[in-house]
Scaffold this active site. Sequence first.
Site, PDB file in Angstrom:
ATOM      1  N   CYS A   1      17.831 -62.409  13.407  1.00 28.60           N
ATOM      2  CA  CYS A   1      17.471 -61.252  12.584  1.00 28.60           C
ATOM      3  C   CYS A   1      18.492 -60.484  11.511  1.00 28.60           C
ATOM      4  O   CYS A   1      19.644 -60.872  11.805  1.00 28.60           O
ATOM      5  CB  CYS A   1      17.331 -60.056  13.769  1.00 28.60           C
ATOM      6  SG  CYS A   1      17.063 -58.211  13.259  1.00 28.60           S
TER       7      CYS A   1
ATOM      8  N   CYS B   1      14.937 -53.990  20.389  1.00 29.47           N
ATOM      9  CA  CYS B   1      16.036 -53.963  19.661  1.00 29.47           C
ATOM     10  C   CYS B   1      17.258 -53.093  20.527  1.00 29.47           C
ATOM     11  O   CYS B   1      16.788 -51.914  20.669  1.00 29.47           O
ATOM     12  CB  CYS B   1      15.633 -53.505  18.213  1.00 29.47           C
ATOM     13  SG  CYS B   1      17.161 -52.854  17.398  1.00 29.47           S
TER      14      CYS B   1
ATOM     15  N   TYR C   1      21.544 -33.247  -3.328  1.00 29.17           N
ATOM     16  CA  TYR C   1      20.916 -34.602  -2.500  1.00 29.17           C
ATOM     17  C   TYR C   1      20.875 -33.786  -1.041  1.00 29.17           C
ATOM     18  O   TYR C   1      21.368 -34.521  -0.020  1.00 29.17           O
ATOM     19  CB  TYR C   1      21.906 -35.692  -2.496  1.00 29.17           C
ATOM     20  CG  TYR C   1      22.342 -36.077  -3.993  1.00 29.17           C
ATOM     21  CD1 TYR C   1      21.654 -37.031  -4.725  1.00 29.17           C
ATOM     22  CD2 TYR C   1      23.532 -35.476  -4.423  1.00 29.17           C
ATOM     23  CE1 TYR C   1      21.945 -37.256  -6.018  1.00 29.17           C
ATOM     24  CE2 TYR C   1      24.197 -35.960  -5.635  1.00 29.17           C
ATOM     25  CZ  TYR C   1      23.294 -36.782  -6.403  1.00 29.17           C
ATOM     26  OH  TYR C   1      23.503 -37.032  -7.811  1.00 29.17           O
TER      27      TYR C   1
ATOM     28  N   ASP D   1      25.952 -35.765  -1.289  1.00 28.77           N
ATOM     29  CA  ASP D   1      25.676 -36.816   0.062  1.00 28.77           C
ATOM     30  C   ASP D   1      24.725 -37.644  -0.862  1.00 28.77           C
ATOM     31  O   ASP D   1      23.379 -37.545  -0.447  1.00 28.77           O
ATOM     32  CB  ASP D   1      25.008 -36.051   1.113  1.00 28.77           C
ATOM     33  CG  ASP D   1      24.776 -36.998   2.130  1.00 28.77           C
ATOM     34  OD1 ASP D   1      24.816 -38.263   2.014  1.00 28.77           O
ATOM     35  OD2 ASP D   1      24.325 -36.841   3.376  1.00 28.77           O
TER      36      ASP D   1
ATOM     37  N   CYS E   1      27.536 -43.188   1.528  1.00 26.08           N
ATOM     38  CA  CYS E   1      27.059 -44.292   2.343  1.00 26.08           C
ATOM     39  C   CYS E   1      27.407 -45.573   1.651  1.00 26.08           C
ATOM     40  O   CYS E   1      27.037 -46.763   2.237  1.00 26.08           O
ATOM     41  CB  CYS E   1      25.632 -44.151   2.792  1.00 26.08           C
ATOM     42  SG  CYS E   1      24.665 -44.177   1.241  1.00 26.08           S
TER      43      CYS E   1
HETATM   44  N1  SAH Z   1      22.195 -34.560   2.962  1.00 20.43           N
HETATM   45  C1  SAH Z   1      20.914 -35.134   3.483  1.00 20.43           C
HETATM   46  C2  SAH Z   1      20.225 -36.167   2.782  1.00 20.43           C
HETATM   47  C3  SAH Z   1      21.355 -37.297   2.131  1.00 20.43           C
HETATM   48  S1  SAH Z   1      20.064 -38.815   1.720  1.00 20.43           S
HETATM   49  C4  SAH Z   1      21.279 -35.550   4.966  1.00 20.43           C
HETATM   50  O1  SAH Z   1      22.454 -35.607   5.269  1.00 20.43           O
HETATM   51  O2  SAH Z   1      20.405 -35.653   5.628  1.00 20.43           O
HETATM   52  C5  SAH Z   1      20.337 -38.658   0.035  1.00 20.43           C
HETATM   53  C6  SAH Z   1      19.271 -37.516  -0.756  1.00 20.43           C
HETATM   54  O3  SAH Z   1      19.202 -37.694  -2.069  1.00 20.43           O
HETATM   55  C7  SAH Z   1      17.719 -38.184  -0.113  1.00 20.43           C
HETATM   56  O4  SAH Z   1      16.790 -36.999   0.406  1.00 20.43           O
HETATM   57  C8  SAH Z   1      16.864 -38.401  -1.579  1.00 20.43           C
HETATM   58  O5  SAH Z   1      15.592 -37.991  -1.795  1.00 20.43           O
HETATM   59  C9  SAH Z   1      18.029 -37.481  -2.430  1.00 20.43           C
HETATM   60  N2  SAH Z   1      17.880 -37.905  -3.973  1.00 20.43           N
HETATM   61  C10 SAH Z   1      17.914 -39.148  -4.467  1.00 20.43           C
HETATM   62  N3  SAH Z   1      18.059 -38.960  -5.876  1.00 20.43           N
HETATM   63  C11 SAH Z   1      18.092 -37.703  -5.974  1.00 20.43           C
HETATM   64  C12 SAH Z   1      18.305 -36.974  -7.272  1.00 20.43           C
HETATM   65  N4  SAH Z   1      18.661 -37.631  -8.356  1.00 20.43           N
HETATM   66  N5  SAH Z   1      18.600 -35.889  -7.442  1.00 20.43           N
HETATM   67  C13 SAH Z   1      18.541 -35.029  -6.209  1.00 20.43           C
HETATM   68  N6  SAH Z   1      18.268 -35.371  -4.943  1.00 20.43           N
HETATM   69  C14 SAH Z   1      18.138 -36.905  -4.939  1.00 20.43           C
END
Ligand code: SAH
Length: 471
Positions: free
Chosen positions: A99, A179, A331, A399, A426
């Site tokens: 996997c 899993c 984000y 984020d 990440c």
């Molecule tokens: N902070 C949140 C999500 C992080 S993941 C948490 O901790 O749960 C990253 C996020 O960025 C996702 O929800 C995705 O939809 C958003 N995203 C991606 N590209 C973007 C952009 N150009 N502008 C605003 N948001 C965006």
Amino acid sequence: MHFATFYQVFLPLFSAFCYNDVMKKNDLIELTIDDLGTDGQGIGHAEGLAVFVGGALPGETVRAKVIALKKNYAVGKLDEVLAPSPMRACPPCRVFGKCGGCTLQHLSYAAQLQFKQSHVQGCIQRIGKLEIPVNFPLPARHEYRYRNKAAFPVRQNGGQVDIGFYAAHSHRIVDVDDCKIEPSGLKIVMSQLRVWIVKNGVPVYDEATHTGLLRHIVLRENKAGEIMLVLCINGEDIPNRSHLIMLFEFVLPQVKSIILNCNTRQTNAILGGRSICIYGKDHLFETLGGLEFKIGPQTFLQVNSSQTEALYNTLFRMLALTPADTVLDLYCGAGTISLAAARRAKRVVGIEIVEEAVEDARFNAKLNGIETAEFFAGDTAALLPAVLGREAVTAVIADPPRKGLDESVVRTLASSGVPKIGYVSCNPSTLARDLALFTELGYRADVVQPVDMFPQTTHVECVTVLSRTCA
Ligand code: SAH
């Protein structure tokens, strides 16, 4: 040319070119492993070539069969570990190595954390050309069974139906019945589903011809052990709904929600736009840091709930939010960080590109009685200048997805002069790139804190805080 220079420059090149004559495909070679690659493969050297061997660990002597030979590197298939590393662990999973999911189960957890620390440090130095110290990663509370979500592709394999995960770098499915990083409650849900599929001859999706019905099975489990089952289908309905419901209603009461998600497009995306709830509720709730969040089939939620709390707490501690702060959460997804920040600050503004996530964030704010958070749907790069012009922002949280921040976002933030920026990443490579630009533009990060959200895999989350070096 000085002889030493000739020796250093041309001899390795010469030996690399000649090497194909020395090492051949299918040869068995012995080598010592001295590093781990970014995908968790062992890296050794033979006759001037780097040789990547999946399943081999640093410090080990192994025998490997050469399965690919390129100009600059070779790939070996592990034949035998001749001298094992004391860090070697016994992988509990039956399909480890087949996997593509967990590539580090054969490495002790302490050594996985060391690997992640040095991987992040390497990115900061090599890509960012920065000397920011990287702390030892915050360990996860659970080394296994930590995920709250599973997405299994389904494919016909001759007379049998395979449900599992993709093999590494492939769309071939490795059938998985248990899993080890998913909650154990999902195992019995999967076995009930297999009964329904076989008894009703449910047609399984075929990627090549875009025919068949059942594409993916998505399962979500909250901390209370309640389960949502989502069947992603290439169509509008499933055969024998009542049999499926009966298999869960009476046998597995922890399944609180069964949803059909219609995805009739020819795409790699798992979920389509339309969801139909055929049993129970169309959502679950999850508790994070004392706040409640509504979870639908499409909701983005970090996959390791207990470690998400540790991640957010680390961020807030490093960012030192006060009740005087106005926070901009870029984000923001379904508002998980924003709402936790709202409890520590005066006001929070969230920006997120997915409309449904913004609706979830607004719903979650109401659910938790938070009136000091406001959310906007749109692209961060597009909305950022106007929001910064309107709000007296004292702290930013970003984020972003794996590709990191757009250059324009970094430049806009830096020119706004916001005093502190908490960056949750990440992907250590894009983090390093973005930190380099922030540094050039008058910000500094004192330390990077990795947080291990994904034990047994090479993935790692990092938190850092940037502050302004000049007034
Ligand atoms: N902070 C949140 C999500 C992080 S993941 C948490 O901790 O749960 C990253 C996020 O960025 C996702 O929800 C995705 O939809 C958003 N995203 C991606 N590209 C973007 C952009 N150009 N502008 C605003 N948001 C965006």
